[in-house]
Write an enzyme that holds these catalytic residues in place. Structure first.
Site, mmCIF file in Angstrom:
data_model
loop_
_atom_site.group_PDB
_atom_site.id
_atom_site.type_symbol
_atom_site.label_atom_id
_atom_site.label_comp_id
_atom_site.label_asym_id
_atom_site.label_seq_id
_atom_site.Cartn_x
_atom_site.Cartn_y
_atom_site.Cartn_z
ATOM 1 N N SER A 86 0.824 -1.194 0.000
ATOM 2 C CA SER A 86 0.000 0.000 0.000
ATOM 3 C C SER A 86 0.868 1.258 0.000
ATOM 4 C CB SER A 86 -0.965 -0.045 1.180
ATOM 5 O OG SER A 86 -2.004 0.885 1.019
ATOM 6 N N ASP A 95 -9.474 -4.315 -5.427
ATOM 7 C CA ASP A 95 -8.914 -3.720 -4.205
ATOM 8 C C ASP A 95 -9.651 -2.420 -3.928
ATOM 9 O OD1 ASP A 95 -7.375 -2.324 -2.317
ATOM 10 O OD2 ASP A 95 -5.506 -3.184 -3.057
ATOM 11 N N HIS A 143 -7.517 -6.028 -0.202
ATOM 12 C CA HIS A 143 -6.369 -5.126 -0.222
ATOM 13 C C HIS A 143 -5.119 -5.917 0.095
ATOM 14 C CE1 HIS A 143 -4.196 -1.434 -0.071
ATOM 15 N NE2 HIS A 143 -4.000 -1.437 1.239
#
Length: 559
Positions: A277, A501, A529
């Site tokens: 991320s 996602d 995610h």
């Protein structure tokens, strides 16, 4: 849970590994307690019934153990992402080299970690780095580190450095809790995690006390633009008052410089790195500054650093809406009896009714108040991974019956609120990094207008877009250095994206790969995610790349 906090987390594409994993544990504890009560009741029944109950319990135990083997590593692997706003720094955009600001090779004094029993086998250390790289011999700050040595020293490759997302997530805590998810990589790598500058043990930013934060959450958001602006301005001023000395220096470019010092201190010729991320943005910035020092680099749940605040808010709002719709369809289709409704439309109506009820009359869990915002935060928390969808169903079903413990527990995990009422530094370091990492400053009024436009498409999540205006009142100027990435000259970088996602939408993955110029794209067709730990194909290709240097063909798809 305030809209600003909730939206900032969403807008920053935060991740969840440690948080979702903790929520799973909490849910498991509640389930175990109920089952214990059931077994005690069963002991008062006839011998025949006791035998039947034991057989049922055995089957349930086997099922739970199977689920634990499947869920545990995956949830820990999704330890990725709490953040992704276009990251920059307040300290310049030019590429730098270690020689430019390091007078000598930094040293590390590793020792056994003493924080928790779960840290057994881990070593901890502190890396001293300049607060301001423009003054390398000036004030220093400590970067907290954790290491788990390779289990097969004879085949050791080197160190693998992790960033699990945020910005603002603790790499020390997360690696200690989730290292088992990377056991294959741990055979040949020392696993290394760190708290970036401004996070927890690394001069962590703290703006408000626990009670002050609770009060702030009870008042914000406001439908009135002037009142909303006053609230977020007060928050920003508290950060300046209590942590102003470090706010200008917590940008992603400086964090990348810290990683270069970490590489040098570890004695590694190249940086081998696994970022999730926001960690993909940090990795991309490092590769831009130090392309010749890039070893093997995986960027999972990629962030596009070039998008604007409003673009990111819109994209992520619609991403969570899609995940929510997929969740409703799954509940109605795959459950023998979805307690929320027989169809996605019926289930959605149940959720909306619950939120509307809480908006008019907040509920109570002990002395704490559960508002619509808190319930929404709990829903958002569970949408990060398909594995937590059943947990969400349970929490919503209990919530519509007036029992709000499940939603509150999810919301607390989302906010980083501890059982004693204190907060982790996440809610403070996250906006600090995001705002210093961009010159983009849409107003609260502009963000509210975006939320209004999204209301029809996403009635539950539209209000999260308001966080796009928070940086308009931030006390530190931003810089766009890290919005421009180009790793020309580096070794091949592996960028990974998941098609559904919600936090880091899939379209950001090919965009990041293109901007880096030296990256190949690996895609998982799936939900959630974070790709690593969800799919055997993804794991095999990532492991082959990190362990053997085998680069998959660009455009490879799994799932």
């Amino acid at each position: 849970m305030t809209a600003r906090m909730r939206a900032a987390r969403v807008l920053a594409a935060r991740v969840l590994t440690a948080q979702v994993l903790a929520a799973q544990v909490l849910a498991a504890q509640r389930t175990a307690a109920r089952r214990t009560a059931t077994r005690r009741t069963a002991t008062r029944r006839t011998a025949t019934r006791r035998t039947a109950t034991r057989r049922t319990a055995t089957r349930r135990t086997a099922t739970r153990r199977t689920a634990a083997r499947r869920v545990g590593p995956v949830m820990a692997a999704v330890v990725a992402g709490l953040g992704t706003m276009a990251a920059t720094t307040g300290c310049g955009a030019a590429r730098v080299t270690p020689v430019a600001y390091v007078s000598s090779t930094p040293s590390l004094a590793w020792k056994a970690c003493e924080e928790t029993a779960s840290a057994s086998g881990f070593e901890c250390a502190t890396l001293q780095v300049p607060l301001d790289y423009a003054e390398p011999e000036g004030k220093k700050i400590g970067i907290a580190l954790v290491r788990l040595r390779a289990t097969d020293p004879s085949r050791r490759i080197g160190s693998l450095v992790f960033n699990f997302g945020g910005p603002g997530g603790s790499g020390v805590t997360t690696l200690i809790n989730a290292a088992h998810a990377f056991s294959t990589l741990n055979t040949r790598y020392d696993l290394v995690g760190f708290d970036p500058r401004g996070v927890e043990r690394s001069s962590g930013i703290r703006c408000l006390t626990g009670p002050q934060m609770d009060q702030y959450m009870s008042e914000e958001p406001s439908d009135d633009t002037a009142t909303e602006t006053k609230l977020v301005t007060g928050f920003a001023q508290a950060c300046e008052r209590n942590a102003g000395w470090i706010l200008p220096y917590v940008g992603t470019v400086n964090a990348a410089r810290d990683m270069e010092m970490l590489r040098t201190a570890l004695g590694e010729p190249h940086l081998n790195y696994f970022g999730f991320s926001y960690g993909t943005h940090l990795g991309a910035v490092y590769a831009t500054q130090f392309p010749k020092k890039v070893g093997r680099m995986v960027l999972d749940s990629a962030v596009d650093p070039s998008v604007s605040m409003l673009e990111m808010a819109k994209t992520q709002t619609l991403g969570f809406q899609k995940a929510y719709e997929d969740y409703l369809a799954d509940c109605a289709k795959t459950r023998t009896s979805c307690p929320l409704g027989a169809t996605p439309a019926e289930a959605n109506a149940t959720v909306l009714k619950l939120l509307d009820t809480l908006a008019r009359t907040p509920g109570k869990v002990g002395s704490r108040t559960v508002t619509e915002d808190i319930a929404r935060a709990g829903i958002t928390q569970a949408l990060y991974s398909k594995l937590t969808w059943p947990l969400l169903t349970e929490a919503l079903d209990e919530g519509r019956k007036g029992k709000l413990d499940g939603l509150l527990a999810l919301a607390d995990q989302y906010a980083g609120r501890q059982p004693n009422g204190t907060y982790s530094t996440l809610q403070f370091s996250l906006p600090s990094v995001l705002c210093v990492d961009s010159t983009d400053r849409p107003s609260v009024a502009q963000a509210k207008e975006l939320a209004r436009q999204l209301e029809k498409k996403s009635p539950i999540f539209a209000s999260t877009a308001i966080s796009a205006g928070s940086c308009s009142v931030w006390p530190v100027r931003g810089n766009d250095a890290a919005r421009h990435v180009d790793a020309t000259g580096s070794n091949p970088i592996l960028v990974v994206g998941v098609t559904n996602d919600p936090a880091t939408p899939y379209q950001w993955a090919p965009r990041l790969a293109e901007q880096l110029r030296t990256a190949v794209l690996l895609t998982l067709n799936g939900e959630g995610h974070g790709a690593y730990g969800q799919d055997q194909c993804i794991d095999e290709k990532v492991n082959a790349y990190l362990l053997e240097g085998t680069v998959p063909p660009n455009g490879t798809r799994c799932g």
